[in-house]
Design a protein around this motif. Structure first.
Motif, PDB file in Angstrom:
ATOM      1  N   LEU A 111       0.829  -1.208   0.000  1.00 35.60           N
ATOM      2  CA  LEU A 111       0.000   0.000   0.000  1.00 35.60           C
ATOM      3  C   LEU A 111       0.861   1.256   0.000  1.00 35.60           C
ATOM      4  N   LEU A 112       1.938   1.243   0.774  1.00 36.28           N
ATOM      5  CA  LEU A 112       2.824   2.407   0.817  1.00 36.28           C
ATOM      6  C   LEU A 112       3.457   2.668  -0.545  1.00 36.28           C
ATOM      7  N   VAL A 113       4.043   1.623  -1.129  1.00 36.65           N
ATOM      8  CA  VAL A 113       4.772   1.794  -2.388  1.00 36.65           C
ATOM      9  C   VAL A 113       3.823   2.192  -3.515  1.00 36.65           C
ATOM     10  N   THR A 114       2.720   1.466  -3.662  1.00 33.44           N
ATOM     11  CA  THR A 114       1.806   1.784  -4.764  1.00 33.44           C
ATOM     12  C   THR A 114       1.085   3.107  -4.524  1.00 33.44           C
ATOM     13  N   GLY A 115       0.753   3.401  -3.264  1.00 32.67           N
ATOM     14  CA  GLY A 115       0.059   4.657  -2.968  1.00 32.67           C
ATOM     15  C   GLY A 115       0.921   5.873  -3.239  1.00 32.67           C
ATOM     16  N   VAL A 116       2.123   5.892  -2.662  1.00 32.41           N
ATOM     17  CA  VAL A 116       3.020   7.035  -2.875  1.00 32.41           C
ATOM     18  C   VAL A 116       3.437   7.123  -4.337  1.00 32.41           C
ATOM     19  N   SER A 117       3.727   5.975  -4.952  1.00 28.17           N
ATOM     20  CA  SER A 117       4.145   5.994  -6.349  1.00 28.17           C
ATOM     21  C   SER A 117       3.035   6.515  -7.258  1.00 28.17           C
ATOM     22  N   SER A 118       1.791   6.155  -6.983  1.00 30.21           N
ATOM     23  CA  SER A 118       0.674   6.663  -7.787  1.00 30.21           C
ATOM     24  C   SER A 118       0.583   8.183  -7.700  1.00 30.21           C
ATOM     25  N   LEU A 119       0.708   8.715  -6.487  1.00 29.11           N
ATOM     26  CA  LEU A 119       0.650  10.167  -6.313  1.00 29.11           C
ATOM     27  C   LEU A 119       1.851  10.855  -6.962  1.00 29.11           C
ATOM     28  N   VAL A 120       3.013  10.225  -6.877  1.00 27.61           N
ATOM     29  CA  VAL A 120       4.202  10.789  -7.526  1.00 27.61           C
ATOM     30  C   VAL A 120       4.027  10.789  -9.040  1.00 27.61           C
ATOM     31  N   HIS A 121       3.439   9.725  -9.583  1.00 28.53           N
ATOM     32  CA  HIS A 121       3.167   9.680 -11.024  1.00 28.53           C
ATOM     33  C   HIS A 121       2.253  10.840 -11.443  1.00 28.53           C
ATOM     34  N   ILE A 122       1.195  11.069 -10.670  1.00 28.23           N
ATOM     35  CA  ILE A 122       0.263  12.157 -10.994  1.00 28.23           C
ATOM     36  C   ILE A 122       0.961  13.509 -10.876  1.00 28.23           C
ATOM     37  N   THR A 124       4.056  14.141 -11.231  1.00 22.72           N
ATOM     38  CA  THR A 124       5.064  14.280 -12.279  1.00 22.72           C
ATOM     39  C   THR A 124       4.479  14.882 -13.554  1.00 22.72           C
ATOM     40  N   ILE A 125       3.191  14.670 -13.795  1.00 28.98           N
ATOM     41  CA  ILE A 125       2.557  15.224 -15.004  1.00 28.98           C
ATOM     42  C   ILE A 125       2.758  16.732 -15.060  1.00 28.98           C
ATOM     43  N   GLY A 126       2.573  17.394 -13.911  1.00 36.90           N
ATOM     44  CA  GLY A 126       2.768  18.833 -13.874  1.00 36.90           C
ATOM     45  C   GLY A 126       4.219  19.234 -13.727  1.00 36.90           C
ATOM     46  N   TYR A 127       4.955  18.505 -12.894  1.00 40.93           N
ATOM     47  CA  TYR A 127       6.330  18.912 -12.587  1.00 40.93           C
ATOM     48  C   TYR A 127       7.253  18.767 -13.798  1.00 40.93           C
ATOM     49  N   ILE A 485       4.751  34.407  -9.374  1.00 40.25           N
ATOM     50  CA  ILE A 485       4.623  33.261  -8.464  1.00 40.25           C
ATOM     51  C   ILE A 485       3.150  32.891  -8.315  1.00 40.25           C
ATOM     52  N   HIS A 486       2.835  31.630  -8.516  1.00 42.12           N
ATOM     53  CA  HIS A 486       1.457  31.156  -8.362  1.00 42.12           C
ATOM     54  C   HIS A 486       1.479  29.659  -8.079  1.00 42.12           C
ATOM     55  N   GLU A 487       0.349  29.167  -7.584  1.00 40.59           N
ATOM     56  CA  GLU A 487       0.243  27.735  -7.315  1.00 40.59           C
ATOM     57  C   GLU A 487       0.404  26.943  -8.613  1.00 40.59           C
ATOM     58  N   PRO A 488       1.037  25.775  -8.533  1.00 40.01           N
ATOM     59  CA  PRO A 488       1.158  24.938  -9.729  1.00 40.01           C
ATOM     60  C   PRO A 488      -0.190  24.330 -10.110  1.00 40.01           C
ATOM     61  N   SER A 489      -0.173  23.476 -11.110  1.00 41.01           N
ATOM     62  CA  SER A 489      -1.405  22.884 -11.634  1.00 41.01           C
ATOM     63  C   SER A 489      -2.044  21.935 -10.623  1.00 41.01           C
ATOM     64  N   LYS A 490      -3.307  21.579 -10.902  1.00 40.27           N
ATOM     65  CA  LYS A 490      -4.052  20.663 -10.027  1.00 40.27           C
ATOM     66  C   LYS A 490      -3.374  19.298  -9.924  1.00 40.27           C
ATOM     67  N   THR A 491      -2.682  18.888 -10.977  1.00 43.40           N
ATOM     68  CA  THR A 491      -1.997  17.594 -10.914  1.00 43.40           C
ATOM     69  C   THR A 491      -0.887  17.603  -9.865  1.00 43.40           C
ATOM     70  N   MET A 492      -0.427  18.790  -9.461  1.00 45.95           N
ATOM     71  CA  MET A 492       0.591  18.884  -8.421  1.00 45.95           C
ATOM     72  C   MET A 492      -0.008  19.169  -7.051  1.00 45.95           C
ATOM     73  N   THR A 493      -1.064  19.948  -6.977  1.00 47.44           N
ATOM     74  CA  THR A 493      -1.635  20.285  -5.675  1.00 47.44           C
ATOM     75  C   THR A 493      -2.537  19.184  -5.116  1.00 47.44           C
ATOM     76  N   THR A 494      -3.203  18.420  -5.996  1.00 52.84           N
ATOM     77  CA  THR A 494      -4.079  17.346  -5.517  1.00 52.84           C
ATOM     78  C   THR A 494      -3.308  16.281  -4.720  1.00 52.84           C
ATOM     79  N   PRO A 495      -2.151  15.796  -5.212  1.00 53.72           N
ATOM     80  CA  PRO A 495      -1.380  14.857  -4.383  1.00 53.72           C
ATOM     81  C   PRO A 495      -0.969  15.449  -3.042  1.00 53.72           C
ATOM     82  N   LEU A 496      -0.718  16.767  -2.993  1.00 54.27           N
ATOM     83  CA  LEU A 496      -0.357  17.403  -1.723  1.00 54.27           C
ATOM     84  C   LEU A 496      -1.510  17.305  -0.731  1.00 54.27           C
ATOM     85  N   LEU A 497      -2.706  17.554  -1.186  1.00 53.91           N
ATOM     86  CA  LEU A 497      -3.878  17.492  -0.298  1.00 53.91           C
ATOM     87  C   LEU A 497      -4.131  16.069   0.192  1.00 53.91           C
TER      88      LEU A 497
END
Length: 656
Positions: A111-122, A124-127, A485-497
Motif C-alpha cells: 500500500l505504501l509503495v503503490t500509494g506514494v508511487s501513484s501520487l508521484v506519477h500524478i 510528475t505530469i505537472g512537474y 509566483i502562483h500555485e502549480p497545476s491541479k496535478t501537483m496540488t491534488t497529491p499534496l492534499l
C-alpha cells in the motif's frame, strides 16, 4: 508447493488453505507487473507517446494500487498468500525461483509503495511538463516501482537481493536523469558506488545463509533457525588463528551492511543528500516509499535471524541512534530546501533502524509508514516551491510565499507538524511509540531514548526553520520572478492534499497492532502503556513544542539572531554546514588514494608494462622487417654472393 495454491500460515505452521481459481495467482502478480508493463511500453515506444506518456504509466499504477488494496484486505484476516511464479533453476537442493509472499508486513508495504508511487506519477505530469525526457522519466519510475514491489513481495533472499540491486540501478538512472548536468552524473555515480559497498556485505551474508541452511527460502530458513542457534565460525581459521563468532551474528551484521547502504545509515549515509540532484518527484519516491525503506524492511523481514544475535541487535540499534543524531544536526544549517528534508530523512531512518535494533519491529515499521506519507508530502511541497520560483532551491532566496502559494503552504505545515511529532499528527504517535519502546529495552534503550528525545527537539526546530524561512517574513525572491509566483497545476496540488490527509490519519489506523502478529515470536519489548509511556510522550511533546517556539523566535521575532549565533559559534556552524566533513574525510581516505593508485597502475603497469609489451612486439617485427628489406635488394649478384658465403661457412663448420 504447486502452482496456483494459497498457503495460510498460522503460528509458524504451513497449512494448505484452499484451491483458488487459476486467475487468483495472476491477480496478485499484476501488482508488480502492471508497472513493469508500463516501463516496457514507454521504454520501447516512448517516442510515440512523448507528452502523453502518463496515459500509460498513471493508470497502470492506479490499478496496481487497487490490487494492493485487495491483497491487504485478503491478508488482514491473518492468512498468508504464497504464490510461486517462475522456476529459473533447480539443481539438487538449489531452487532458484520467483515467487510472491504476502503477509501483513508485505501488505502494508504494498500500500505504501503503490500509494506514494501513484501520487508521484500524478504529480510528475505537472512537474516534468515540457521536459525533453518526459517519457523516459515515466518509464524509469515505473521500473523503480516494479523493482521495489518485487523486493517486498519476495519469498526468498535471492529474489530480494536481485531486486535490491534493481532498485539501486533505477536510483542511478533517476538521480542522473538530467545527465547533461555534471553534478547529477556525479551524484548518481556516488549513490551507485556507496551502495555497492553495503551490497557486497549483503551478498556475503546471503552466501552464509545458503551455506548453513542449503536454502534461501524464508519458509525453509526460519523454522530451522533455532536448531543452528549455537553454531560459531572461526574467522581466523584460514590463517591458523582462533576467533569464534556466532554464525547468526556474522550473518545478521553482513546483511545489515546492505541496509546501512540502502537506508543511508552511518557511515554510508553520504549518498542520500546528493540524490537531490534528481527531479523532485523521484526524491519523494526514494525517500518515502522505495529505496531508503528497503533496508528497514529487510531487517524487519529477517527479524527471526536478528532476534538470535543480541550483539547484532545492539549494533543495529547504536547505528540507528548515531544516524538519528547526525542527520538532525546537519539539517539545522542546510540552505538547500531539498537537502534540509533529505537530512531529516536520514535522521528519521535512524529512528526506524534504532527501533528494529531494540526489537520493536512493529514500532519501526509503524514510523516507516507514517513517515512515508509526510515525507512524500514535504518533498512534493518543495517541488511546488521550486517550480513556482523557476527552479530556485536556496531558502535564502525565498520568504513571504504563504500568500502566493496557500495550498502548498498549508500542506507543507501539516507535513512539518507530522515530522516534528506535533500532537495528534501521525508522526506524534509513531515516534513516541518508538521512544516508549526504547525506554523499556534496558540500559542501551534508555540511552537511545534520551538521544531520541534530543533529536525530537532538533527535528521540530529545523522543520519549522524551513517553514518560517521559506513562507514567512520578507520576500527575498528574485525580482524577475516575484510577480509570476502562483500555485502549480491541479496535478501537483491534488497529491499534496491527499498526502496531507494521510499525514494525519495514518496515526489512527492501528498500524502497529496490525503488524504485531508478524513479529509475535520475536523477543521484542512490549510498548509500555503505563506511567513511563505517558511521561515519555509528555516530554517528547514539550520538546517538540519548544523546538517550534525556538524556530519562531529565531526566524520570525529575531531574524538577525541566527546570523549572530553562526558568527559566535562559527566552528560548530561550519562543521554542521559542511556535514561534519564526512565527505571530505572519505575524499582523503578513499577517493584520493584510489585515484593515486589508479593513476600509478595506469602509468606503470598499463602504459609501461602492458602497452610496452604489446608495442614492443610491434617494434620487434618492424625492426626484423627492416633487416629483411636490406637483404632483399633485388640484385642477382647479391643473392649469388650470399649463397657462396653460406656454402663457405657451412663447409668450414663441417671441416673444423
Amino acid at each position: 508447493m504447486e502452482n496456483g495454491k494459497w498457503y495460510g500460515l498460522e503460528s509458524g505452521a504451513c497449512a494448505i488453505g484452499y484451491q483458488p481459481s487459476a486467475l487468483k495467482p495472476m491477480f496478485y502478480a499484476l501488482i508488480p507487473f502492471l508497472p513493469l508493463a508500463a516501463f516496457l511500453v514507454l521504454g520501447l515506444a516512448g517516442s510515440r507517446f512523448k507528452e502523453n506518456a502518463h496515459v500509460i504509466a498513471v493508470p497502470a499504477m492506479l490499478l496496481s494500487l487497487i490490487l494492493a488494496l485487495a491483497a491487504f484486505i485478503e491478508v488482514a484476516s491473518g492468512s498468508v498468500i504464497s504464490v510461486p511464479l517462475y522456476t529459473w533453476l533447480t539443481s539438487g537442493h538449489l531452487d532458484i525461483h520467483i515467487g510472491l509472499y504476502i503477509d501483513r508486513l508485505t501488505a502494508v508495504m504494498l500500500l505504501l509503495v503503490t500509494g506514494v508511487s501513484s501520487l508521484v506519477h500524478i504529480y510528475t505530469i505537472g512537474y516534468m511538463h515540457g521536459e525533453p525526457g518526459y517519457a523516459r522519466f515515466f518509464s524509469y519510475i515505473a521500473l523503480f516501482t516494479f523493482s521495489m514491489l518485487m523486493l517486498v513481495l519476495a519469498d526468498n533472499l535471492l529474489q530480494l537481493f536481485v531486486f535490491w540491486e534493481a532498485v539501486g540501478l533505477c536510483s542511478y538512472l533517476l538521480i542522473g536523469h538530467w545527465y547533461e548536468r555534471a553534478s547529477a552524473c556525479a551524484a548518481a555515480t556516488k549513490a551507485f558506488l556507496v551502495n555497492r559497498v553495503g551490497d557486497f556485505g549483503f551478498l556475503l551474508g546471503l552466501l552464509l545463509v545458503w551455506y548453513q541452511f542449503g536454502s534461501l527460502n524464508y519458509l525453509e530458513i526460519f523454522p530451522a533457525l533455532h536448531e543452528a542457534s549455537g553454531l560459531t565460525m572461526n574467522l581466523l581459521g584460514p590463517v591458523g588463528g582462533t576467533w569464534d563468532v556466532s554464525l547468526f551474528t556474522l550473518i545478521a551484521l553482513l546483511l545489515f551492511t546492505g541496509a546501512v547502504g540502502k537506508s543511508a545509515q552511518v557511515p554510508l549515509h553520504v549518498w542520500l543528500p546528493d540524490a537531490m540532484e534528481g527531479p523532485t518527484p523521484i526524491s519523494a519516491l526514494i525517500h518515502a516509499a522505495t529505496m531508503v525503506t528497503a533496508g528497514v524492511f529487510m531487517v524487519a523481514r529477517l527479524a527471526p535471524i536478528y532476534n538470535l544475535s543480541p550483539t547484532a541487535m545492539s549494533v543495529v540499534a547504536v547505528t540507528g541512534g548515531a544516524t538519528m543524531l547526525l542527520g538532525a544536526t546537519i539539517a539545522l544549517t542546510q540552505t538547500d530546501i531539498k537537502r534540509v528534508v533529505a537530512y531529516s530523512t536520514v535522521s528519521q531512518l535512524g529512528y526506524m533502524v534504532m527501533a528494529c535494533g531494540l526489537g520493536a519491529y512493529a514500532s519501526g515499521m509503524y514510523h516507516l509508514l507514517t513517515h512515508g506519507a509526510f515525507k512524500a508530502l514535504l518533498f512534493l511541497g518543495c517541488g511546488s516551491v521550486i517550480i513556482a520560483l523557476h527552479h530556485e532551491q536556496d531558502i535564502r532566496h525565498m520568504g513571504g510565499l504563504k500568500k502566493q502559494l496557500p495550498t502548498t503552504y498549508w500542506t507543507f505545515v501539516v507535513g512539518s507538524l507530522a515530522l516534528a511529532g506535533f500532537p495528534l499528527t501521525s508522526g506524534f504517535f509513531s515516534k513516541d511509540e518508538i521512544l516508549a519502546a526504547a525506554w523499556s529495552a534496558g540500559d542501551l534503550g534508555r540511552i537511545l531514548t534520551i538521544a531520541g528525545l534530543f533529536t525530537a527537539l532538533l527535528t521540530a526546530f529545523y522543520s519549522f526553520r524551513l517553514v518560517f524561512v521559506t513562507f514567512w517574513g520578507e520576500s527575498h525572491v528574485n525580482p524577475h520572478h516575484a510577480d509570476h509566483i502562483h500555485e502549480p497545476s491541479k496535478t501537483m496540488t491534488t497529491p499534496l492534499l491527499i498526502l496531507a490527509f494521510f499525514s494525519i490519519v495514518t496515526g489512527y489506523l492501528g498500524i502497529s497492532s496490525f503488524l504485531e502478529p508478524v513479529f509475535a515470536t520475536g523477543q521484542h519489548p512490549a510498548v509500555p502503556h503505563g506511567e513511563a509511556g505517558v511521561i515519555i510522550m509528555i516530554v517528547a511533546t514539550v520538546l517538540g513544542l519548544l523546538g517550534i517556539a525556538s524556530a519562531y523566535y529565531a526566524y520570525v521575532l529575531k531574524p538577525d539572531l541566527p546570523n549572530r549565533l553562526a558568527r559566535q559559534w562559527s566552528g560548530l556552524y561550519r562543521a554542521s554546514l559542511n556535514k561534519w566533513y564526512v565527505d571530505e574525510a572519505y575524499d582523503r581516505l578513499f577517493v584520493r588514494p584510489t585515484h593515486i593508485a589508479a593513476s600509478a597502475l595506469w602509468k606503470r603497469v598499463d602504459v609501461a608494462v602492458i602497452d610496452g609489451a604489446v608495442n614492443g612486439v610491434g617494434r620487434t617485427i618492424r625492426w626484423g622487417g627492416w633487416l629483411l628489406r636490406l637483404i632483399q635488394s633485388g640484385q642477382t649478384q647479391h643473392y649469388a654472393l650470399a649463397m657462396a658465403m653460406g656454402i663457405v661457412i657451412i663447409t668450414a663448420y663441417l671441416l673444423l
